[in-house]
Write an enzyme that holds these catalytic residues in place. Structure first.
Site, PDB file in Angstrom:
ATOM      1  N   ASP A 113       0.924  -1.193   0.064  1.00  0.00           N
ATOM      2  CA  ASP A 113      -0.070  -0.085   0.001  1.00  0.00           C
ATOM      3  C   ASP A 113       0.843   1.111  -0.002  1.00  0.00           C
ATOM      4  O   ASP A 113       1.941   1.262   0.488  1.00  0.00           O
ATOM      5  CB  ASP A 113      -0.882   0.001   1.248  1.00  0.00           C
ATOM      6  N   HIS A 169       5.389  -7.146  -0.095  1.00  0.00           N
ATOM      7  CA  HIS A 169       5.302  -8.152  -0.647  1.00  0.00           C
ATOM      8  C   HIS A 169       6.153  -8.489  -2.000  1.00  0.00           C
ATOM      9  O   HIS A 169       6.519  -7.502  -2.694  1.00  0.00           O
ATOM     10  CB  HIS A 169       3.821  -8.650  -0.906  1.00  0.00           C
ATOM     11  N   SER A 256       7.451   5.031   5.475  1.00  0.00           N
ATOM     12  CA  SER A 256       8.937   4.148   4.833  1.00  0.00           C
ATOM     13  C   SER A 256       8.504   4.374   3.482  1.00  0.00           C
ATOM     14  O   SER A 256       7.637   4.719   2.773  1.00  0.00           O
ATOM     15  CB  SER A 256       8.805   2.846   5.550  1.00  0.00           C
TER      16      SER A 256
END
Length: 295
Positions: A113, A169, A256
């Site tokens: 995301d 991921h 981040s």
């Protein structure tokens, strides 16, 4: 005010920035900039705050944060009352249904995301950080041989803000090498900081690895830490085959950045994302969302 592009509604939205006044003070005021350079950018500050976010003392922040930023906890595996600390909530796992992944082998998907920027046909020595500021891939990973493989390729930069899902991921089937770690500072990765600190990504703590994917060649994965991100957790097993969408790791508290580099001629990112990047806008993206196609 930070505007981001919502590709579903084809409109621009104002980003809700956690700690906006604090960020402006740190990077725009003379006193704040001095204190940032002397203390806030250093490991000790983020480490101490990280201990607090890991402790039960921080649990009281969870409900306040969820309410202020309208976080949908129905998507989380854990229920709201089950979080034991702020970090336990921050790097929460989501249900499989929350983030459907396009499993088509030709589909290029987002690793997480966040707010996405894409730069094609990159110059290794002048990769765009923000308008007017660039950095070098060779300096970013401290490995000229690996960096040279990505000349003319594609840079996929995903900025995670504190309100986002903070696990990242793999975007394809394949195997990933061991992670190389580079120590550094802990500047914020919010655009407010990116506009003020030259080569910010090359100054911050970062980790990188090579993912040998089945459909997109060797992908360079880079995770960049930031203020209050005392820890980047790599949860994958090196050199073990993974499926598309498998978790690679997660960030503890703070905004981040995840950066992917693809070699030239491997994939084509959707034009709406590339166009918005050229205009100076990030595109709002969710993990597993299709962002391009294999060439």
């Amino acid at each position: 005010m930070i505007k981001i592009y919502n590709r579903k509604t084809k409109t621009y939205e104002e980003e809700q920035v956690a700690g906006l006044n604090y960020l402006k003070w740190c990077y725009e005021s003379p006193i704040g900039k001095s204190i940032t350079e002397l203390f806030i950018k250093r490991k000790l500050f983020s480490k101490v705050y990280g201990y607090y976010c890991d402790s039960p003392l921080s649990k009281g922040k969870v409900n306040e944060f969820i309410e202020e930023f309208n976080i949908d906890t129905n998507l989380s595996i854990k229920k709201q009352a089950e979080f034991t600390s702020f970090n336990d909530f921050f790097y929460r796992k989501l249900t499989d249904e929350a983030r459907p992944i396009d499993m088509d082998k030709n589909a290029l998907v987002s690793p997480g995301d966040g707010r996405l920027s894409v730069f094609e046909n990159i110059d290794l020595n002048n990769i765009v950080q923000v308008k007017g500021l660039t950095y070098s891939l060779k300096e970013l990973i401290s490995d000229d041989k690996v960096a040279n493989e990505y000349e003319g390729g594609t840079c996929i930069l995903l900025r995670l803000c504190p309100t986002d899902y903070h696990r990242f991921h793999f975007i394809d089937y394949g195997t990933c090498s061991e992670t190389k770690k580079i120590d550094g500072k802990y500047y914020s990765v919010n655009p407010i900081a990116l506009e003020k600190v030259p080569k910010l990504f090359c100054q911050n703590k970062r980790e990188w690895s090579l993912f040998k994917s089945e459909n997109f060649g060797d992908i360079l994965h880079i995770e960049v830490g930031a203020t209050c991100v005392g820890t980047i957790i790599q949860s994958y097993t090196p050199n073990k085959k993974v499926e598309k969408g498998a978790e690679k790791g997660y960030f503890k508290f703070g905004g981040s950045t995840t950066i992917l580099f693809l070699k030239k001629g491997v994939a084509k990112v959707h034009q709406d994302i590339v166009h918005q990047t050229s205009l100076g806008y990030e595109t709002k993206i969710t993990m597993g969302e299709t962002i391009g196609v294999k060439l």
